[in-house]
Write an enzyme that holds these catalytic residues in place. Structure first.
Site, short mmCIF file in Angstrom:
data_model
loop_
_atom_site.label_atom_id
_atom_site.label_comp_id
_atom_site.label_asym_id
_atom_site.label_seq_id
_atom_site.Cartn_x
_atom_site.Cartn_y
_atom_site.Cartn_z
N ASP A 23 51.62 -90.03 -22.58
CA ASP A 23 52.69 -91.15 -22.41
C ASP A 23 52.64 -92.37 -23.57
O ASP A 23 51.53 -92.56 -23.92
CB ASP A 23 52.12 -91.92 -21.03
CG ASP A 23 53.22 -92.84 -20.71
OD1 ASP A 23 54.29 -92.41 -20.32
OD2 ASP A 23 52.78 -94.17 -20.39
N GLU B 237 55.42 -88.03 -25.73
CA GLU B 237 56.61 -88.88 -25.16
C GLU B 237 56.64 -89.88 -26.29
O GLU B 237 55.94 -91.03 -26.18
CB GLU B 237 56.15 -89.57 -24.08
CG GLU B 237 57.55 -90.04 -23.35
CD GLU B 237 57.28 -91.82 -22.56
OE1 GLU B 237 58.22 -92.21 -22.22
OE2 GLU B 237 56.06 -92.22 -22.94
#
Length: 590
Positions: A220, A279
């Protein structure tokens, strides 16, 4: 622990891949990875919130669909200020989702089904309930975070002008007068990756989950751990709109790549080709490619493709730029249409029937491109965005803060339907944490299974063909073919392919216009079409050719005009001409 726990979920023999993805070298280069947003996938205990046991019980759906791996959003101990992306303990499962035994059970069940398991890791920030941050508030260990004195004579102004992605300032003041940085919600303080204790802790967290058996991590905010020296002002507002369009002092700094190299070295010490997926929002395909150099991460999400409008020229540019950039560093390209942070593409491409036609065509386009593809839960059902949620039930922190992201992420997170009836359409024995529309039953897995015109059966057919056809999957290029305005046509070449229904090259045609378009037939027969009647022959067609060219897999149920678009046309030179239905995609044997 992995050898002590048991699983009761079994898949029928015909659902177990003959050659599981785990047996393939470089499996991530062509894998289809299914995203499970845990709290909205399946609820086993009736509390209205999805959990790990519920997800495990539904894994056979992924195997039957044809996925190679499952990516699970965070299920760690968390106050849930941002749907679990505010982690209080990276080695514990939140009781909301189960316990460590449930996590272990899910991993082993997935492996039994031939599925790899990728879990989310959140290294940019912790929860404000994390023990480290509690210590920081007490004045100890603040070097693990970004604490700064404020500006102004009394320090009452934030240290700089950075804004939170969720709206408002990116700084919050604590009682002793200092400020801490949070690029997202105040409950998500940013970690300081210049601190060696932070780096060592995450290496330990990685090892914990790798030892449990996970096959990789989705990282993330992989672009966010390093901030520019001095944390300079940006100079203007609406900074969230700049993410992914230009380099910012808090995102996409070059220093993140040293962290990723250390993680790659760690992953390479484990057997079984463990991977990491970034990401990363980068302003260009070239900047994104830096995250997947040979000594860094294995994949990076292609948000340029996700954000591309429904336009032939724009899509071709994004496809070319993406392939060129990743090929330059020897990495696979990834393709994604939806995830838990964006409006579902069925709605993004247009309302109602238009969005549905385009979404199915986009799915076949994505699955025909070389590289890896991601499928977000429910897109295989053609689920639209839920746009009529009452304000009182929304939980997206961006909605509550305003002025940052659009705050409408709850609409793509509504629990998915499994059955045509029931209190939550099979999501669980009780209700659901977000209300489901009355139309959900007709879109359920149960309602669509066995219907050859359904979206679900289109996805199953496409993934089965992708797995079998030698021209699909891994690769680094497409061969563009001449096509009318508004149409994309490209060939995927198969090396050393034999004869048979899945042999030879494959041509993909996509009509992005709102009308039928005539095209010289690019192949011998249609393998798969997103619209029934796709590619009906014109006057030059061979005698006896059927609506789908013979031997085709039925497509997806599509309302007019696609059903009415297959009108005979004259080629003028005796060649075989076909009409491509409006807003449709066709795979041709070539």
């Amino acid at each position: 622990m992995a050898h002590e726990l048991t699983s009761s979920v079994q898949a029928p023999e015909d659902l177990r891949p003959a050659s599981p993805s785990g047996d393939r070298t470089g499996w991530w280069r062509e894998a289809v990875i299914y995203q499970v947003y845990v709290r909205s996938f399946a609820d086993s205990d009736g509390d209205g919130i999805g959990d790990l046991r519920g997800a495990r019980e539904r894994l056979p759906h992924l195997a039957r669909l044809g996925a190679d791996a499952v990516w699970l959003t965070p299920f760690y101990a968390s106050p849930q200020a941002d749907g679990g992306y505010d982690v209080a303990d990276y080695r514990a499962v939140d009781p909301l989702f189960g316990d460590l035994a449930d996590a272990d059970d899910l991993v082993r069940t997935a492996h039994d089904l031939g599925l790899r398991v990728i879990v989310d890791i959140v290294p940019n920030h912790t929860s404000d309930r994390h023990p480290w941050f509690r210590e920081a508030l007490a004045g100890r260990g603040r070097n693990r975070y970004h604490f700064r004195p404020g500006k102004g004579p009394d320090g009452s102004l934030p240290p700089n002008d950075w804004e939170s992605v969720f709206g408002g300032p990116a700084w919050t003041r604590v009682p002793d007068g200092e400020w801490y940085l949070h690029l997202f919600a105040p409950e998500q303080p940013d970690l300081n990756w210049d601190d060696e204790e932070v780096r060592a802790e995450f290496e330990s967290v990685f090892r914990f989950w790798l030892d449990l058996g996970v096959d990789g991590f989705r990282v993330d905010v992989a672009h966010g751990m390093v901030k520019a020296p001095g944390m300079p002002d940006i100079g203007h507002g609406e900074q969230a709109r700049l993410i992914g369009t230009q380099q910012l002092p808090f995102f996409d700094q070059d220093g993140v790549h040293e962290i990723h190299r250390a993680w790659r070295r760690l992953l390479d010490t484990y057997e079984g080709e463990r991977i990491a997926v970034a990401e990363a929002w980068a302003p260009s395909a070239e900047r994104l490619a830096l995250y997947v150099r040979p000594d860094e991460l294995h994949q990076a999400f292609n948000f340029q493709f996700l954000n591309c409008p429904w336009d032939a020229d724009a899509l071709r540019r994004v496809i070319d730029d993406s392939l060129r950039a990743t090929t330059s560093v020897g990495a696979p390209t990834t393709w994604v249409l939806s995830n838990h942070d964006v409006v579902r593409h069925t709605t993004r491409y247009g309302e109602g029937a238009t969005g549905l036609r385009r979404a199915r065509a986009a799915a076949l386009l994505m699955l025909a491109l070389p590289g890896s593809a991601y499928v977000y839960q429910g897109e295989e059902l053609g689920l639209p965005e839920v746009t009529e949620l009452p304000d009182a039930v929304r939980q997206d922190p961006a909605f509550l803060r305003g002025e940052g992201q659009d705050g409408l992420r709850d609409g793509c997170r509504v629990p998915i339907p499994w059955t045509a009836a029931g209190p939550s359409y099979g999501f669980g024995p009780g209700g659901s944490w977000l209300p489901q529309p009355a139309s959900w039953g007709g879109l359920s897995v149960e309602a669509q299974t066995g219907d050859p015109d359904s979206t679900l059966e289109l996805y199953r057919s496409a993934l089965a063909l992708r797995r079998e056809h030698p021209a699909l999957g891994a690769g680094d290029a497409v061969e563009w073919l001449p096509a009318p305005d508004g149409v994309l046509a490209f060939r995927r070449r198969a090396e050393g392919a034999g004869d048979g229904p899945a042999g030879g090259d494959l041509v993909c045609t996509v009509n992005l216009t709102d009308r039928p378009v005539a095209l010289r037939a690019p192949g011998g027969r249609v393998l798969l079409a997103s619209a029934p009647g796709g590619g009906l022959p014109g006057d030059g067609a061979p005698e006896g050719a059927g609506p789908l060219g013979g031997g085709a897999v039925p497509g997806v149920k599509v309302p007019p005009p696609a059903r009415e678009s297959a009108v005979p046309v004259a080629s003028g030179d005796g060649g075989r001409t076909v009409l491509l239905p409006a807003e449709s995609c066709i795979w041709w044997a070539s």
